[in-house]
Design a protein around this motif. Structure first.
Motif, PDB file in Angstrom:
ATOM      1  N   THR A  83       9.528  -4.405   6.184  1.00  0.00           N
ATOM      2  CA  THR A  83       9.025  -3.409   6.706  1.00  0.00           C
ATOM      3  C   THR A  83       7.551  -2.837   6.411  1.00  0.00           C
ATOM      4  N   GLN A  84       7.348  -3.226   5.186  1.00  0.00           N
ATOM      5  CA  GLN A  84       6.094  -2.833   4.866  1.00  0.00           C
ATOM      6  C   GLN A  84       5.228  -3.774   5.012  1.00  0.00           C
ATOM      7  N   VAL A  85       5.451  -5.046   5.122  1.00  0.00           N
ATOM      8  CA  VAL A  85       4.559  -5.925   5.538  1.00  0.00           C
ATOM      9  C   VAL A  85       4.221  -5.955   7.238  1.00  0.00           C
ATOM     10  N   HIS A  86       5.375  -5.616   7.661  1.00  0.00           N
ATOM     11  CA  HIS A  86       5.275  -5.376   9.000  1.00  0.00           C
ATOM     12  C   HIS A  86       4.440  -4.217   9.413  1.00  0.00           C
ATOM     13  N   ASN A  87       4.318  -3.045   8.540  1.00  0.00           N
ATOM     14  CA  ASN A  87       3.711  -1.991   8.995  1.00  0.00           C
ATOM     15  C   ASN A  87       2.300  -2.463   8.732  1.00  0.00           C
ATOM     16  N   LEU A  88       1.870  -3.061   7.537  1.00  0.00           N
ATOM     17  CA  LEU A  88       0.614  -3.452   7.079  1.00  0.00           C
ATOM     18  C   LEU A  88       0.044  -4.324   8.362  1.00  0.00           C
ATOM     19  N   ALA A  89       0.753  -5.308   8.469  1.00  0.00           N
ATOM     20  CA  ALA A  89       0.209  -6.322   9.723  1.00  0.00           C
ATOM     21  C   ALA A  89      -0.214  -5.467  11.184  1.00  0.00           C
ATOM     22  N   ASN A  90       0.803  -4.369  11.408  1.00  0.00           N
ATOM     23  CA  ASN A  90       0.411  -3.529  12.596  1.00  0.00           C
ATOM     24  C   ASN A  90      -0.667  -2.885  12.382  1.00  0.00           C
TER      25      ASN A  90
END
Length: 318
Positions: A83-90
Motif C-alpha cells: 500500500t505504501q509503494v502504491h501510495n507513492l506511485a499515486n
C-alpha cells in the motif's frame, strides 16, 4: 536519440515538470524562505504532524487488510509495503497512472486476481471521496448563515453511504438500466467490490472517516501554523489540495497542482485574496505539499524496513 526520448518520454516530462516547479519557487520566493517556515514552527509540531500522517497510512492499510482478511491473514506488514509503494506511485505518477500499481502489486505479492483488487479499490475510492468532502465541508458549514439547516444537510450527506449500502442492488439496477454501456459496467464493478454484510461495511466506513478526519485536520493544522487565515480557510485548503490529488489530472508529484488546489480551496472557503495574503497562503501551500511528500516517502521507507522478505505468493480464491 529519438528512440531514447520515446522510451523515456514520461520520465523526462515528469523530471522537467519538477525542475520547472523548483525553479519557479526559487524565483518567486526562494527555497530558503520557504523552508525557514518549518524552523519557526518548531520540531515538535512537525514531528507530530508527520507521525499523524503516517498513522493515516497505517489505517488505510488496515482497511485493505480487513477487506481481504481471509486471504491476507498474517501478512499485514507485506500489505503495508504494497500500500505504501502504491501510495507513492499515486503521488509521483501523473493522471492517476499510479492506481494501476495496486492491481499489479497485489497480484505479484499475493497472487490476487486483478479484477478482484480493482473492484475493491474502486469501492474504497468511492468511500474516500465521500469522506474527504464530508470532512472538508465542516469549515463551510460552520460559517453558513443558517447553521441548523447547514448542519442538517451535512449530517444527511454523511449518512448517504448507509442508505446506499442498504439499497445497493435496487440502486445499481436502476443505474444499469438508465445508463447502459460503460456506466453500467462501472456500476457492476463497484457492486462486486462492496462488502457482503453490514459489519465489514461499517468497519471500512469507520476507518475511512477516521483516516480522512486525521489527514485533513493535520494538513489544516499545519496550514494554520504556516499562516492560513482561519479554520475555514485551512480546512478548505486541505480539502482543495487532496481533491487535486484524486481528480483524473494532476502533475507528477502533485507539483503545482497540489499547492494550487490548497490556494483555490482556501479562497473558496473565505481566505482573503489580496496580494500579501495570497503570497503567504501560496507559501504555506508549498510547505504543506512538502509535508505530504515527506510523509509518503517516510511511510514507504518504514514499510520497507518493517516488512519481511518477500515470501512465495499464496494462491488466492478468485
Amino acid at each position: 536519440m529519438a528512440s531514447f526520448l520515446r522510451r523515456h518520454a514520461a520520465a523526462l516530462i515528469s523530471l522537467s515538470a519538477v525542475l520547472a516547479y523548483c525553479a519557479f519557487i526559487e524565483w518567486m520566493w526562494g527555497w530558503g524562505r520557504i523552508l525557514a517556515a518549518w524552523g519557526a514552527i518548531g520540531a515538535g509540531p512537525v514531528a507530530l504532524a508527520l507521525g499523524l500522517m503516517i498513522v493515516t497510512h497505517l489505517v488505510r492499510c488496515l482497511r485493505v487488510y480487513d477487506y481481504f482478511r481471509q486471504d491476507l491473514s498474517g501478512a499485514f506488514l507485506r500489505l503495508f509495503r504494497v500500500t505504501q509503494v502504491h501510495n507513492l506511485a499515486n503521488i509521483l505518477l501523473p493522471f492517476r497512472a499510479g492506481e494501476a500499481s495496486f492491481f499489479v502489486l497485489m497480484r505479484s505479492e499475493f497472487s490476487m486476481p486483478m479484477a478482484r483488487s480493482a473492484a475493491s479499490l474502486l469501492w474504497m475510492r468511492v468511500l474516500d471521496l465521500h469522506a474527504l468532502l464530508a470532512v472538508g465541508l465542516i469549515g463551510l458549514v460552520a460559517a453558513a448563515p443558517f447553521p441548523f439547516l447547514a448542519w442538517a444537510a451535512w449530517v444527511a450527506y454523511c449518512l448517504l453511504p448507509i442508505a446506499g449500502f442498504a439499497f445497493q442492488r435496487p440502486l445499481f439496477s436502476v443505474v444499469s438500466r438508465r445508463f447502459p454501456g460503460k456506466v453500467a459496467r462501472l456500476a457492476e464493478s463497484v457492486l462486486s467490490g462492496l462488502p457482503q454484510s453490514w459489519a465489514p461495511f461499517f468497519r471500512a466506513w469507520a476507518m475511512t472517516v477516521f483516516n480522512w478526519s486525521v489527514k485533513v485536520a493535520t494538513i489544516a493544522w499545519i496550514l494554520t501554523l504556516l499562516g492560513a487565515p482561519g479554520l475555514a480557510a485551512a480546512l478548505g485548503g486541505a480539502l482543495g489540495g487532496e481533491l487535486s490529488s484524486v481528480l483524473p489530472a494532476h502533475a507528477p508529484g502533485g507539483v503545482g497542482t497540489y499547492p494550487a488546489g490548497i490556494v483555490a480551496g482556501a479562497l473558496a472557503f473565505g481566505a482573503p485574496a489580496g496580494e500579501p495574503a495570497l503570497s503567504a497562503l501560496s507559501q504555506a501551500a508549498v510547505n504543506a505539499h512538502l509535508m505530504v511528500l515527506v510523509s509518503a516517502a517516510a511511510g514507504t521507507l518504514l514499510s520497507l524496513l518493517l516488512a519481511p522478505r518477500a515470501a512465495p505468493a499464496r494462491p488466492t480464491a478468485s
